[in-house]
Design an enzyme around this catalytic site. Structure first.
Site: not given
Ligand code: SPV
Ligand code: MG
Length: 290
Positions: A42-44, A54, A81, A83, A110, A116, A118-119, A154, A185
């Protein structure tokens, strides 16, 4: 079997699989020991554990250095991930080359602009033009050195506030361009737009979700509408933050480490998960003293 093939089969077997993130070698060992079939790099979670945000504060090579440690720590497949690809199609090519050389099972990219965000951070989430993103998917597919390496597209259309038709249209174009799976997502808390999307998608290719906000939606419900992969994207990172904060506070308050000793892993647990025993066996085999 190579990890990419295992992961490709897992995506395509018409059953839903729940997988968990890892953000360093130790958390990867925890995921493997708990019998998960694969790891979400996971990027985050990786950037958070580096003390970074992130939003591509960490470079792709810094993230991949961590992912290589994760890879070395376990035998299960790793989904990277990626990104938004850290730039244009050319950055994607460099990343995929390194990842597929290294034996990583696949990449998720994505359709957001670089850098980017974080969503789940409020504010504008601007999408990259569709054609530009399609170029990244094709570049990834053309660059991989292992045929089983999966390229996941994504779409952040729902995150960016676009409607369902726009999300479906983007997903369709990415699928036609050669994506092996679509990651849809959402930041809503009931997951209903994911159900709606999945029904309309109608199993055209494997679907992936990261249900960080819609935690009550049952796995069976998602499986019934054709979701293949359920990614718990940040839970070990958040578990360690929670516990580290509690333990740090308690030690400070108590001015003692005595009271918290039973709340943390023993040193034997640390030594067991990193298999110090194996070193003894290897010592017998290779470390013979003259
Ligand atoms: C991550 O885990 O870095 C993701 C998923 O991209 S989220 O943070 O839920 O968008
Ligand atoms: Mg991510």
């Amino acid at each position: 079997m190579n990890p990419a093939k295992t992961f490709r089969n897992l995506l395509n077997d018409n059953r839903l699989e729940l997988i968990l993130e890892a953000h360093n070698g130790l958390s990867a060992r925890v995921v493997e020991e708990a019998n998960y079939a694969a790891i979400w790099a996971s990027g985050l979670s990786i950037s958070s554990s580096m003390g970074l945000r992130d939003c591509n504060e960490a470079s792709w090579s810094q993230i991949i250095n961590i992912v290589e440690l994760i890879y070395d720590a376990v035998n299960i497949p790793i989904l990277f991930d990626g990104d938004s690809g850290y730039g244009n199609f050319n950055n994607v090519r460099h990343i995929v080359k390194r990842l597929s050389h290294y034996g990583i099972a696949g990449i998720s990219i994505e359709d957001k602009l670089f850098p980017k965000m974080n969503s789940f951070i409020n504010g504008e989430h601007t999408l990259t033009p569709c054609n530009e993103f399609i170029g990244k998917i094709k570049a990834a597919q053309d660059t991989k050195t292992n045929d089983d390496f999966v390229v996941i597209a994504r779409t952040e259309a729902l995150i960016a506030g676009m409607d369902m038709d726009a999300a479906l249209e983007r997903a369709e174009r990415y699928h036609v361009a050669g994506a092996d799976a679509i990651f849809i997502h959402s930041k809503k808390s009931d997951g209903m737009e994911i159900i709606d999307f999945a029904k309309k998608w109608n199993r055209r290719c494997p679907l992936i979700v990261a249900p960080t906000t819609y935690t009550t939606l049952a796995l069976e419900t998602l499986e019934q509408v054709g979701v293949s992969l359920y990614i718990c994207a940040n839970h070990l990172m958040r578990a360690s933050l929670h516990n580290m904060k509690n333990i740090a506070r308690e030690i400070k308050e108590q001015q003692s480490i005595h009271y918290i000793d039973s709340q943390i892993s023993s040193l034997s647990e640390v030594f067991n998960i990193l298999d110090y025993e194996e070193l003894k066996t290897a010592e017998h085999k290779y470390g013979l003293k003259l």
